[in-house]
Design an enzyme around this catalytic site. Structure first.
Site, short mmCIF file in Angstrom:
data_model
loop_
_atom_site.label_atom_id
_atom_site.label_comp_id
_atom_site.label_asym_id
_atom_site.label_seq_id
_atom_site.Cartn_x
_atom_site.Cartn_y
_atom_site.Cartn_z
N ILE A 5 0.84 -1.20 0.00
CA ILE A 5 0.00 0.00 0.00
C ILE A 5 0.87 1.25 0.00
CG2 ILE A 5 -0.17 0.00 2.54
CD1 ILE A 5 -3.10 0.98 2.23
N CYS A 6 0.30 2.35 -0.47
CA CYS A 6 0.92 3.67 -0.41
C CYS A 6 2.14 3.75 -1.32
CB CYS A 6 1.24 4.01 1.05
SG CYS A 6 1.64 5.75 1.36
N ALA A 7 3.28 4.07 -0.80
CA ALA A 7 4.50 4.15 -1.60
C ALA A 7 5.07 2.78 -1.93
CB ALA A 7 5.56 4.97 -0.85
#
Length: 188
Positions: free
Chosen positions: A102-104
């Site tokens: 998730i995210c970066a």
């Protein structure tokens, strides 16, 4: 019992790590947290200190059903620098197990090794990392969906999508009924 590996590093996003591990535990999944740093204690992105269960070098990916990487910076960079974590993700993918970020982390951890997203047609990440994801993996269609499932690869956008991401993992690993039960209990 289903078993999850949740790597953690200095700079890992607090909300994501906490929600992922919490929702998996609520789903009846055994969670093992593993530090990719020099010691078990890490400092999360907002300054909270956390002590991991084990060091990443003590982990054998064959013991797990899923690896779930929270994002955050420089947490994702620190995870990407771990050759052991990279090997675990590649071997779990090769064994047909779920691997999630998730995210970066989809753009920084997963796309750091072309083999991780090989065969994956669609993924997402934190919007500011969409360009990096596309640059590193030009064959991947970058989606703006909150959670993307492509085979056994699960990706999501960031802190606000973490409940959806973690519940999708429970659905895939345990059951849709269990995910719905947790969704209702958490007033989501």
């Amino acid at each position: 019992m289903v078993k999850a590996l949740c790597p953690v590093a200095d700079g890992t996003e607090d909300i994501e790590f906490s929600i992922i591990t919490d929702i998996l535990v609520r789903g009846g999944v055994e969670v093992v947290t593993a530090s990719v740093m020099q010691g078990k204690q890490v400092k999360l992105a907002r300054g909270l200190n956390l002590v991991a269960d084990v060091m990443i070098d003590e982990v054998d990916g064959r013991d797990f059903d899923v690896v779930a990487c929270a994002g955050g910076m420089p947490g994702a960079t620190n995870m990407a620098a771990s050759a052991k974590l990279n090997d675990i993700i590649v071997s779990m993918k090769g064994a047909g197990k779920v691997y999630a970020a998730i995210c970066a982390s989809p753009a920084v951890v997963f796309s750091a090794n072309p083999g991780i997203l090989e065969g994956v047609m669609t993924a997402t990440s934190y919007p500011a990392f969409h360009g990096k994801l596309k640059e590193n993996c030009p064959h991947v269609t970058v989606s703006t969906e909150r959670v993307v499932v492509d085979g056994k690869c699960v990706t999501s956008q960031g802190p606000g999508t973490t409940f959806d991401f973690a519940l999708k993992l429970v659905e895939m690993l345990v059951s849709a009924e269990k995910a719905a039960e947790i969704h209702k209990a958490c007033l989501l």
